[in-house]
Motif scaffolding. Sequence first.
Motif, PDB file in Angstrom:
ATOM      1  N   LEU A 202       0.806  -1.227   0.000  1.00 32.81           N
ATOM      2  CA  LEU A 202       0.000   0.000   0.000  1.00 32.81           C
ATOM      3  C   LEU A 202       0.838   1.275   0.000  1.00 32.81           C
ATOM      4  N   ASN A 203       2.079   1.168   0.482  1.00 29.72           N
ATOM      5  CA  ASN A 203       2.953   2.339   0.377  1.00 29.72           C
ATOM      6  C   ASN A 203       3.411   2.572  -1.055  1.00 29.72           C
ATOM      7  N   ILE A 204       3.267   1.544  -1.870  1.00 36.04           N
ATOM      8  CA  ILE A 204       3.726   1.655  -3.263  1.00 36.04           C
ATOM      9  C   ILE A 204       2.536   1.888  -4.198  1.00 36.04           C
ATOM     10  N   TYR A 205       1.492   1.093  -4.014  1.00 39.05           N
ATOM     11  CA  TYR A 205       0.301   1.234  -4.864  1.00 39.05           C
ATOM     12  C   TYR A 205      -0.933   1.478  -4.010  1.00 39.05           C
ATOM     13  N   SER A 206      -1.733   2.447  -4.414  1.00 36.54           N
ATOM     14  CA  SER A 206      -2.980   2.657  -3.686  1.00 36.54           C
ATOM     15  C   SER A 206      -4.199   2.362  -4.556  1.00 36.54           C
ATOM     16  N   GLU A 207      -3.998   2.303  -5.869  1.00 35.48           N
ATOM     17  CA  GLU A 207      -5.136   2.060  -6.756  1.00 35.48           C
ATOM     18  C   GLU A 207      -5.504   0.575  -6.776  1.00 35.48           C
ATOM     19  N   ARG A 208      -6.802   0.338  -6.777  1.00 45.11           N
ATOM     20  CA  ARG A 208      -7.326  -1.030  -6.836  1.00 45.11           C
ATOM     21  C   ARG A 208      -6.748  -1.802  -8.028  1.00 45.11           C
ATOM     22  N   GLU A 209      -6.695  -1.148  -9.185  1.00 51.25           N
ATOM     23  CA  GLU A 209      -6.211  -1.817 -10.398  1.00 51.25           C
ATOM     24  C   GLU A 209      -4.749  -2.255 -10.273  1.00 51.25           C
ATOM     25  N   ASP A 210      -3.951  -1.437  -9.572  1.00 51.33           N
ATOM     26  CA  ASP A 210      -2.537  -1.791  -9.395  1.00 51.33           C
ATOM     27  C   ASP A 210      -2.381  -3.000  -8.471  1.00 51.33           C
ATOM     28  N   ILE A 211      -3.147  -2.968  -7.382  1.00 49.69           N
ATOM     29  CA  ILE A 211      -3.100  -4.102  -6.445  1.00 49.69           C
ATOM     30  C   ILE A 211      -3.557  -5.378  -7.163  1.00 49.69           C
ATOM     31  N   LYS A 212      -4.576  -5.208  -7.975  1.00 49.72           N
ATOM     32  CA  LYS A 212      -5.104  -6.347  -8.735  1.00 49.72           C
ATOM     33  C   LYS A 212      -4.005  -6.941  -9.616  1.00 49.72           C
ATOM     34  N   LYS A 213      -3.257  -6.074 -10.245  1.00 50.14           N
ATOM     35  CA  LYS A 213      -2.205  -6.539 -11.146  1.00 50.14           C
ATOM     36  C   LYS A 213      -1.115  -7.298 -10.367  1.00 50.14           C
TER      37      LYS A 213
END
Length: 287
Positions: A202-213
Amino acid sequence: MNEVVKNLVKLYHEDKLSHAYLLATNNIEECLKDLKIAIKQINCSDNFQENCQKCNICNLINQNFLPSLIIIEPDGKGIKKEQILELKRKFSTKPIYTEENIYIIKNAEVLNAASANTMLKFLEEPEDNIIGFFITNNVNNVINTIKSRCEVLNVFYDVHELNIEVIDNDENKAYLEVARNYIKKIEVEKNMGIMYNKSELLNIYSEREDIKKVFKILVIIYEELLKYKLKLNNLFNKLDMNYLEFLSYKDVLHRINLLNKFLDDLSNNANIELLLDKFVIDLEMSS
Ligand SMILES: [Zn+2]
């Protein structure tokens, strides 16, 4: 193969195919590839298989040598009137090997008025034996002369379609790196449990789509580990993650299930942080 394109084959056999389609897509190359498969399927003189090597027609299509299939791509910046005139000349005779003459215009959004007007005869006086496909990734820029005379179909490809072959390409390698670090923390170092969700994700990605990837990449990693364990192939080695080898076949399967459950829940708009914590806790409980 995309379902919309697949359905064209069905429509053809039901004799319900229109004479001109505008395929609005987010992936022109994939769409062209699928369309060529559909055209093979329609014309194959053998029992069509995805990679038919047996029949002359499929071979000609594979090599772009089938006289009754013409694919026009932008030449330099646009599609020139001469390219369309040549198409007209070639299609002035009835097809020899196939029932129809078929043309495909790639990047139809670059057709200018002059080229489009040259096409009008094809579009306004549809000959029984000519079918046209216009492919575009920018349907709003397709000239109205064309758009209004075509049946428009949306051919959408999942932009997150990933596999082991493309997992480390330019588009994905940053995500792979994050996935790799995260997995090492939660599987090997372990001591900080759910704290890794913040520090590594979460410190790197906050967007749902990024986490999904990132999680789709995790699925691929475990799937490759599974194949490796089953001695199906060795692609897992290319990931340089041998520290996961201690996991048993059953462990790996369980992780794939947890990851897929996570991805399902993520698509249903559940809270990301809660989902991540649940994922790590479920994983810890099982090991
Ligand atoms: Zn064939």
